[in-house]
Scaffold this motif. Structure first.
Motif, PDB file in Angstrom:
ATOM      1  N   UNK A  77       0.828  -1.210   0.000  1.00  0.00           N
ATOM      2  CA  UNK A  77       0.000   0.000   0.000  1.00  0.00           C
ATOM      3  C   UNK A  77       0.861   1.258   0.000  1.00  0.00           C
ATOM      4  N   UNK A  78       1.819   1.322   0.910  1.00  0.00           N
ATOM      5  CA  UNK A  78       2.597   2.556   1.059  1.00  0.00           C
ATOM      6  C   UNK A  78       3.555   2.764  -0.114  1.00  0.00           C
ATOM      7  N   UNK A  79       4.150   1.688  -0.628  1.00  0.00           N
ATOM      8  CA  UNK A  79       5.085   1.837  -1.745  1.00  0.00           C
ATOM      9  C   UNK A  79       4.365   2.172  -3.041  1.00  0.00           C
ATOM     10  N   UNK A  80       3.220   1.559  -3.278  1.00  0.00           N
ATOM     11  CA  UNK A  80       2.436   1.882  -4.476  1.00  0.00           C
ATOM     12  C   UNK A  80       1.982   3.344  -4.424  1.00  0.00           C
ATOM     13  N   UNK A  81       1.517   3.774  -3.262  1.00  0.00           N
ATOM     14  CA  UNK A  81       1.071   5.159  -3.117  1.00  0.00           C
ATOM     15  C   UNK A  81       2.217   6.130  -3.356  1.00  0.00           C
ATOM     16  N   UNK A  82       3.369   5.851  -2.765  1.00  0.00           N
ATOM     17  CA  UNK A  82       4.518   6.749  -2.933  1.00  0.00           C
ATOM     18  C   UNK A  82       5.000   6.759  -4.381  1.00  0.00           C
ATOM     19  N   UNK A  83       5.045   5.582  -5.007  1.00  0.00           N
ATOM     20  CA  UNK A  83       5.508   5.502  -6.383  1.00  0.00           C
ATOM     21  C   UNK A  83       4.626   6.276  -7.348  1.00  0.00           C
ATOM     22  N   UNK A  84       3.317   6.087  -7.247  1.00  0.00           N
ATOM     23  CA  UNK A  84       2.397   6.799  -8.136  1.00  0.00           C
ATOM     24  C   UNK A  84       2.339   8.300  -7.818  1.00  0.00           C
ATOM     25  N   UNK A  85       2.562   8.636  -6.550  1.00  0.00           N
ATOM     26  CA  UNK A  85       2.669  10.052  -6.184  1.00  0.00           C
ATOM     27  C   UNK A  85       3.841  10.680  -6.927  1.00  0.00           C
ATOM     28  N   UNK A 106      -3.645  12.967  -5.239  1.00  0.00           N
ATOM     29  CA  UNK A 106      -4.270  12.430  -4.024  1.00  0.00           C
ATOM     30  C   UNK A 106      -3.850  10.990  -3.676  1.00  0.00           C
ATOM     31  N   UNK A 107      -3.021  10.365  -4.481  1.00  0.00           N
ATOM     32  CA  UNK A 107      -2.721   8.946  -4.249  1.00  0.00           C
ATOM     33  C   UNK A 107      -1.913   8.748  -2.967  1.00  0.00           C
ATOM     34  N   UNK A 108      -1.012   9.679  -2.648  1.00  0.00           N
ATOM     35  CA  UNK A 108      -0.242   9.541  -1.412  1.00  0.00           C
ATOM     36  C   UNK A 108      -1.159   9.678  -0.206  1.00  0.00           C
ATOM     37  N   UNK A 109      -2.080  10.639  -0.275  1.00  0.00           N
ATOM     38  CA  UNK A 109      -3.035  10.814   0.823  1.00  0.00           C
ATOM     39  C   UNK A 109      -3.903   9.576   0.987  1.00  0.00           C
ATOM     40  N   UNK A 110      -4.353   9.019  -0.132  1.00  0.00           N
ATOM     41  CA  UNK A 110      -5.177   7.804  -0.070  1.00  0.00           C
ATOM     42  C   UNK A 110      -4.387   6.668   0.557  1.00  0.00           C
ATOM     43  N   UNK A 111      -3.137   6.515   0.139  1.00  0.00           N
ATOM     44  CA  UNK A 111      -2.305   5.438   0.674  1.00  0.00           C
ATOM     45  C   UNK A 111      -2.043   5.578   2.158  1.00  0.00           C
ATOM     46  N   UNK A 112      -1.690   6.785   2.594  1.00  0.00           N
ATOM     47  CA  UNK A 112      -1.376   7.004   4.007  1.00  0.00           C
ATOM     48  C   UNK A 112      -2.629   6.849   4.871  1.00  0.00           C
ATOM     49  N   UNK A 113      -3.740   7.433   4.429  1.00  0.00           N
ATOM     50  CA  UNK A 113      -4.982   7.287   5.188  1.00  0.00           C
ATOM     51  C   UNK A 113      -5.435   5.830   5.246  1.00  0.00           C
ATOM     52  N   UNK A 114      -5.286   5.116   4.137  1.00  0.00           N
ATOM     53  CA  UNK A 114      -5.644   3.681   4.118  1.00  0.00           C
ATOM     54  C   UNK A 114      -4.789   2.914   5.104  1.00  0.00           C
ATOM     55  N   UNK A 115      -3.483   3.201   5.093  1.00  0.00           N
ATOM     56  CA  UNK A 115      -2.567   2.519   6.004  1.00  0.00           C
ATOM     57  C   UNK A 115      -2.914   2.818   7.455  1.00  0.00           C
ATOM     58  N   UNK A 116      -3.231   4.082   7.735  1.00  0.00           N
ATOM     59  CA  UNK A 116      -3.571   4.475   9.108  1.00  0.00           C
ATOM     60  C   UNK A 116      -4.858   3.797   9.577  1.00  0.00           C
ATOM     61  N   UNK A 117      -5.890   3.822   8.737  1.00  0.00           N
ATOM     62  CA  UNK A 117      -7.177   3.238   9.124  1.00  0.00           C
ATOM     63  C   UNK A 117      -7.075   1.724   9.267  1.00  0.00           C
ATOM     64  N   UNK A 118      -6.468   1.062   8.286  1.00  0.00           N
ATOM     65  CA  UNK A 118      -6.328  -0.390   8.363  1.00  0.00           C
ATOM     66  C   UNK A 118      -5.442  -0.792   9.544  1.00  0.00           C
TER      67      UNK A 118
END
Length: 200
Positions: free
Chosen positions: A155-163, A169-181
């Motif tokens: 999750x975090x690497x895909x978000x950072x890479x696409x960012x 918004x992909x980094x925000x989506x990734x970080x928020x997803x990681x935090x919530x999960x």
């Protein structure tokens, strides 16, 4: 889980490479340490400079060393050792934290509110394995959870890479997803431990 579903295929792929590494004199523990150092340095260097795409590619290469050290331990003459397992588990916590910290520092520097869920993701990433280890010290199996380490890392690497490629918004989506999960997984494991201790 992704890790469970892909494990047989990945094992077949990396075992020949693991045997080759053993033949040239590498040990599972040396691969663990070298991979971790490479990952930590890469995350600190590239993410601090906000070079997210290239950084993610380099970090992913070093992250794959975690697959090799386990495969090398299983097929080596000595087999897996308690020290090797402990070292690998400890270093996993360090490398996972290094990735999130390296992403969070530019956010903190820029006073970006996304830094707050990044800190939550960091804390839950440490708590999840701690709760499992503490539970197992009480003889309570506690591997439950909506996400395992592999999923969190993807999750975090895909978000950072696409960012890094400019996807909005992909980094925000990734970080928020990681935090919530992460919070959900912590809660799930706490419930397991609570029930296990109540039944004992």
């Amino acid at each position: 889980m992704i890790s469970s579903a892909l494990k047989p295929a990945v094992t077949r792929l990396i075992n020949p490479l693991a045997r080759a590494a053993l033949r040239v004199g590498l040990t599972p523990n040396s691969v663990t340490i070298l991979g971790a150092l490479g990952l930590i340095i890469s995350a600190a260097y590239f993410y601090s400079k906000e070079e997210y795409f290239v950084g993610t590619l380099v970090i992913t290469v070093f992250a794959l060393s975690d697959l090799f050290d386990g495969a090398m331990a299983r097929i080596s003459d000595k087999g897996a050792t308690a020290w090797g397992g402990f070292l690998d588990s400890t270093i996993d916590r360090v490398t996972d934290s290094a990735i999130v910290i390296s992403l969070a520092l530019p956010l903190i520097r820029d006073e970006d509110l996304l830094a707050y869920p990044a800190v939550v993701a960091l804390v839950t990433g440490v708590l999840i394995p701690y709760i499992r280890a503490k539970a197992e010290s009480f003889n309570i199996a506690c591997s439950v959870g909506i996400t395992e380490r592999t999923e969190r890392l993807v999750i975090i690497l895909v978000a950072a890479g696409f960012h890094g490629l400019g996807v909005p918004y992909i980094l925000a989506i990734g970080i928020w997803t990681l935090a919530v999960l992460g919070l959900v997984t912590v809660f799930q494991r706490l419930q397991v431990v609570r029930k296990g201790l109540a039944d004992s």
